[in-house]
Design a protein around this motif. Sequence first.
Motif, PDB file in Angstrom:
ATOM      1  N   PHE A 131       0.900  -1.168   0.000  1.00 41.45           N
ATOM      2  CA  PHE A 131       0.000   0.000   0.000  1.00 41.45           C
ATOM      3  C   PHE A 131       0.934   1.212   0.000  1.00 41.45           C
ATOM      4  O   PHE A 131       1.420   1.641   1.046  1.00 41.45           O
ATOM      5  CB  PHE A 131      -0.882  -0.048   1.255  1.00 41.45           C
ATOM      6  CG  PHE A 131      -1.982   0.979   1.323  1.00 41.45           C
ATOM      7  CD1 PHE A 131      -2.729   1.337   0.209  1.00 41.45           C
ATOM      8  CD2 PHE A 131      -2.300   1.579   2.535  1.00 41.45           C
ATOM      9  CE1 PHE A 131      -3.756   2.265   0.302  1.00 41.45           C
ATOM     10  CE2 PHE A 131      -3.332   2.508   2.646  1.00 41.45           C
ATOM     11  CZ  PHE A 131      -4.058   2.850   1.516  1.00 41.45           C
ATOM     12  N   CYS A 169      -7.265   7.847  -4.103  1.00 42.22           N
ATOM     13  CA  CYS A 169      -7.283   8.794  -2.993  1.00 42.22           C
ATOM     14  C   CYS A 169      -6.093   9.718  -3.150  1.00 42.22           C
ATOM     15  O   CYS A 169      -5.053   9.323  -3.672  1.00 42.22           O
ATOM     16  CB  CYS A 169      -7.153   8.069  -1.664  1.00 42.22           C
ATOM     17  SG  CYS A 169      -8.617   7.162  -1.211  1.00 42.22           S
ATOM     18  N   ILE A 209      -4.483  10.795  -0.599  1.00 46.01           N
ATOM     19  CA  ILE A 209      -3.585  10.412   0.490  1.00 46.01           C
ATOM     20  C   ILE A 209      -3.847   8.941   0.801  1.00 46.01           C
ATOM     21  O   ILE A 209      -4.990   8.473   0.649  1.00 46.01           O
ATOM     22  CB  ILE A 209      -3.868  11.306   1.731  1.00 46.01           C
ATOM     23  CG1 ILE A 209      -2.864  11.061   2.862  1.00 46.01           C
ATOM     24  CG2 ILE A 209      -5.286  11.149   2.246  1.00 46.01           C
ATOM     25  CD1 ILE A 209      -2.921  12.122   3.951  1.00 46.01           C
ATOM     26  N   CYS A 211      -4.055   6.562   3.764  1.00 46.76           N
ATOM     27  CA  CYS A 211      -4.117   6.483   5.229  1.00 46.76           C
ATOM     28  C   CYS A 211      -3.882   5.016   5.598  1.00 46.76           C
ATOM     29  O   CYS A 211      -4.599   4.136   5.107  1.00 46.76           O
ATOM     30  CB  CYS A 211      -5.484   6.932   5.711  1.00 46.76           C
ATOM     31  SG  CYS A 211      -6.028   8.481   4.937  1.00 46.76           S
ATOM     32  N   TYR A 235      -4.540   3.168   8.029  1.00 48.62           N
ATOM     33  CA  TYR A 235      -5.582   2.448   8.776  1.00 48.62           C
ATOM     34  C   TYR A 235      -6.848   2.281   7.939  1.00 48.62           C
ATOM     35  O   TYR A 235      -7.868   1.810   8.457  1.00 48.62           O
ATOM     36  CB  TYR A 235      -5.923   3.231  10.058  1.00 48.62           C
ATOM     37  CG  TYR A 235      -6.224   4.668   9.727  1.00 48.62           C
ATOM     38  CD1 TYR A 235      -5.212   5.625   9.730  1.00 48.62           C
ATOM     39  CD2 TYR A 235      -7.484   5.046   9.308  1.00 48.62           C
ATOM     40  CE1 TYR A 235      -5.463   6.929   9.345  1.00 48.62           C
ATOM     41  CE2 TYR A 235      -7.745   6.348   8.919  1.00 48.62           C
ATOM     42  CZ  TYR A 235      -6.720   7.278   8.952  1.00 48.62           C
ATOM     43  OH  TYR A 235      -6.976   8.561   8.545  1.00 48.62           O
ATOM     44  N   GLY A 294     -12.273   4.778  -2.208  1.00 49.68           N
ATOM     45  CA  GLY A 294     -11.415   5.871  -2.610  1.00 49.68           C
ATOM     46  C   GLY A 294     -11.937   7.210  -2.112  1.00 49.68           C
ATOM     47  O   GLY A 294     -12.645   7.282  -1.133  1.00 49.68           O
ATOM     48  N   ARG A 315     -11.871  13.149   1.964  1.00 46.87           N
ATOM     49  CA  ARG A 315     -10.753  13.717   2.729  1.00 46.87           C
ATOM     50  C   ARG A 315     -10.004  14.746   1.868  1.00 46.87           C
ATOM     51  O   ARG A 315      -9.115  15.421   2.341  1.00 46.87           O
ATOM     52  CB  ARG A 315      -9.826  12.553   3.134  1.00 46.87           C
ATOM     53  CG  ARG A 315      -8.754  12.853   4.153  1.00 46.87           C
ATOM     54  CD  ARG A 315      -8.509  11.613   4.972  1.00 46.87           C
ATOM     55  NE  ARG A 315      -7.245  11.499   5.665  1.00 46.87           N
ATOM     56  CZ  ARG A 315      -6.879  12.139   6.761  1.00 46.87           C
ATOM     57  NH1 ARG A 315      -7.672  13.051   7.299  1.00 46.87           N
ATOM     58  NH2 ARG A 315      -5.726  11.907   7.351  1.00 46.87           N
ATOM     59  N   HIS A 319     -12.962  14.047   6.815  1.00 49.93           N
ATOM     60  CA  HIS A 319     -12.284  13.060   7.652  1.00 49.93           C
ATOM     61  C   HIS A 319     -11.015  13.719   8.191  1.00 49.93           C
ATOM     62  O   HIS A 319     -10.025  13.847   7.478  1.00 49.93           O
ATOM     63  CB  HIS A 319     -11.985  11.818   6.802  1.00 49.93           C
ATOM     64  CG  HIS A 319     -11.167  10.780   7.488  1.00 49.93           C
ATOM     65  ND1 HIS A 319     -10.762   9.630   6.868  1.00 49.93           N
ATOM     66  CD2 HIS A 319     -10.664  10.712   8.735  1.00 49.93           C
ATOM     67  CE1 HIS A 319     -10.053   8.917   7.706  1.00 49.93           C
ATOM     68  NE2 HIS A 319      -9.958   9.558   8.832  1.00 49.93           N
TER      69      HIS A 319
END
Length: 335
Positions: free
Chosen positions: A49, A119, A121, A123, A125, A164, A195, A224
Amino acid sequence: MIQQRVAAWQSLDWHEELAAAVRDPHELAALLDLSLSDLGISDSANAQFPLRVPRPYIARMARGDPRDPLLRQVLPAHAELIAAPGYGEDPLEERAANPIPGLIHKYFGRVLLILSPACAIHCRYCFRRHFDYAANTPGRARWQAALDYIRRDASISEVIYSGGDPLAAGDPLLAWLTEQLAAIPHLMRLRVHTRLPVVIPARINAECLAWLTGTRLQTSLVLHVNHANELDSTVATAVGLLRGSGVTVLNQSVLLAGVNDCADRLTQLSERLFAAGILPYYLHLLDRVQGAAHFAVEPARALSLHRVMRARLPGYLVPRLVEEVPALPYKRPVN
Ligand code: SF4
């Protein structure tokens, strides 16, 4: 007034910011005045990832601090490779609620559309980090199946744009789809879970505001944000444009060990959100996605942090503490 503010904002191109996101750990380390060994990046986790973090977001990280709470959210860590019992690739069992490519129907009256696999970014998690986006990002022609599904079910009153990040999709597609949805009489609301306005605030431009506000559907945007340092004046400007155009702006956070699992940080987050024009909505327990167990906060500790928030803040600044349970048709309150 709004038009003038949007025009001033237009000089920033979100596509360029998106393309310029940092993917190279060496570059990230250099930008933060850190060495690669300070960051402790796992190459294997990065291969699974990949690192991706936009420069406006990096600008809000502290220089020289490998424990910065924003940095922690994006760093591929060795801990991601350790298998944890109860953690899996589809923690919310979304595959079972995916009747049509690109559409998830889990809750009564609401459907979620996967608008983009991308996305701005990454993330660490993220509960969709293993999601099968290849099977769930229909082209414009194939959106007809999802639209037909919504047309057939009069109990559906709200559509949620998700991903996404749905705002990673282009405005022409978003405008077209919003127009199609507005023509379905039983739909009342459109919600966008994103986000992007946090990590690249210039995403809220005239084209975006046009489809968001030029519809009969009541629109809301759920951001978010997990830490107060993610909010700066550029995010507040983007939120001001949204609110000034009549869009309701809410926030959902995830409770993350080493990022925001502290009553002071959570209190400050709520206060900073409200100062930026955003209402705290949910504080989620971590979804049990494989690779994220090191971010988990025990429910009992989460509850005690939430009690401190309740004691310190007015009720409207206390987000609901919830967890997603796959079999339940609603988010379960933690209390
Ligand atoms: S922006 Fe949202 S969907 Fe994308 S990686 Fe982050 S949490 Fe996941």
